[in-house]
Design a protein around this motif. Sequence first.
Motif, mmCIF file in Angstrom:
data_model
loop_
_atom_site.group_PDB
_atom_site.id
_atom_site.type_symbol
_atom_site.label_atom_id
_atom_site.label_comp_id
_atom_site.label_asym_id
_atom_site.label_seq_id
_atom_site.Cartn_x
_atom_site.Cartn_y
_atom_site.Cartn_z
ATOM 1 N N THR A 212 0.814 -1.214 0.000
ATOM 2 C CA THR A 212 0.000 0.000 0.000
ATOM 3 C C THR A 212 0.848 1.264 0.000
ATOM 4 O OG1 THR A 212 -0.125 -0.054 2.411
ATOM 5 C CG2 THR A 212 -1.907 -1.145 1.189
ATOM 6 N N THR A 213 2.149 1.129 -0.235
ATOM 7 C CA THR A 213 3.025 2.299 -0.261
ATOM 8 C C THR A 213 2.703 3.186 -1.461
ATOM 9 O OG1 THR A 213 4.810 1.094 0.823
ATOM 10 C CG2 THR A 213 5.419 3.085 -0.375
ATOM 11 N N ILE A 214 2.652 4.497 -1.226
ATOM 12 C CA ILE A 214 2.397 5.463 -2.289
ATOM 13 C C ILE A 214 3.647 6.305 -2.491
ATOM 14 C CG2 ILE A 214 0.991 7.411 -3.047
ATOM 15 C CD1 ILE A 214 -1.277 6.317 -1.323
ATOM 16 N N LEU A 215 4.161 6.314 -3.707
ATOM 17 C CA LEU A 215 5.327 7.108 -4.065
ATOM 18 C C LEU A 215 4.875 8.469 -4.587
ATOM 19 C CD1 LEU A 215 8.339 7.573 -4.828
ATOM 20 C CD2 LEU A 215 7.861 6.334 -6.966
ATOM 21 N N VAL A 216 5.445 9.517 -4.033
ATOM 22 C CA VAL A 216 5.153 10.875 -4.473
ATOM 23 C C VAL A 216 6.419 11.454 -5.099
ATOM 24 C CG1 VAL A 216 4.451 13.198 -3.779
ATOM 25 C CG2 VAL A 216 3.413 11.202 -2.678
ATOM 26 N N LEU A 217 6.415 11.586 -6.419
ATOM 27 C CA LEU A 217 7.550 12.201 -7.101
ATOM 28 C C LEU A 217 7.446 13.720 -6.963
ATOM 29 C CD1 LEU A 217 7.789 10.064 -10.369
ATOM 30 C CD2 LEU A 217 8.944 9.728 -8.169
ATOM 31 N N GLY A 218 8.593 14.362 -6.800
ATOM 32 C CA GLY A 218 8.574 15.802 -6.558
ATOM 33 C C GLY A 218 7.966 16.132 -5.206
ATOM 34 N N ALA A 219 8.342 15.356 -4.207
ATOM 35 C CA ALA A 219 7.694 15.462 -2.898
ATOM 36 C C ALA A 219 8.030 16.748 -2.151
ATOM 37 C CB ALA A 219 8.079 14.259 -2.033
ATOM 38 N N THR A 220 8.972 17.531 -2.657
ATOM 39 C CA THR A 220 9.256 18.828 -2.047
ATOM 40 C C THR A 220 8.703 19.978 -2.880
ATOM 41 O OG1 THR A 220 11.417 18.951 -3.151
ATOM 42 C CG2 THR A 220 11.361 17.962 -0.949
ATOM 43 N N GLY A 221 8.024 19.652 -3.982
ATOM 44 C CA GLY A 221 7.471 20.674 -4.852
ATOM 45 C C GLY A 221 6.125 21.192 -4.373
#
Length: 270
Positions: A5-14
């Motif tokens: 159930t892991t969700i990857l957020v690309l650009g997580a500091t944007g």
Amino acid sequence: MTNNTTILVLGATGKTGRRVAERLKAMGRDVRAGSRPDFDWEDSSTWAPIVRDVHAVYITYYPDLAFPGALDRIRRFTALAVQSGVRRLVLLSGRNEELAQQAEQVVLGSGVEATIVRCSWFMQNFSEGWLLDPVLSGTIALPAGDVTEPFVDVEDIADVATAALTEDGHAGKVYELTGPRLLSFADAAAEISAASGREVAYAPVTPEEFAEGARAAGLPEDEIVGLNALFAEVLDGRNESLADGVRQALGRPARDFTQYAKDAADAWRA
């Protein structure tokens, strides 16, 4: 199907990624941040480790899907993600950008649940992005003429993306997000002035004048070229229309620029 159930957020500091990650964490979701140095669009060796054991991915591309090389990278990353077992993809896209729309088709045709969040110009560009310094200087200089734009609040984008990542019923949807009204950049400057008490004006410039000013501000040459090409493509009146994607996805209206300006006023008073 994976049990992960892991969700990857690309650009997580944007602008959008940070807000999506915050919302997911508040929901108790397992979030993996995809930001430099752990993830780099220009270094494909960083891609496989970041998508391993991931169920869903929020895909944001920096600096923009309209920039050279973006489509190829989106195509290769999407294929890798699906091969790695990712079952849900949500892509942040731009309105009426030909290359962005091609990237949308790559994601929608990936064979897994996919949602497109297609956005107009971010309101937060004026308070958190590269236009903050021009606002603080008192002049927003852009090659936009008198064109109007349905500026969208990044808070709305994050709400829609989070819903698409965590809820059923969004697969195959293309949500086109705008604010509730059209404003020129002069209108936006007036709204910012009223909210902040700071005198801010809009100055239409030529692409050459914009490039000269951007170089003086230290912007990299490739970004200057890319931004001017993007402005020529999307600031020609093609986006002078409203869309209802926020209501379609969330059942509520989009936030207005006036409310955004009130909330962001402290950034301009500093």
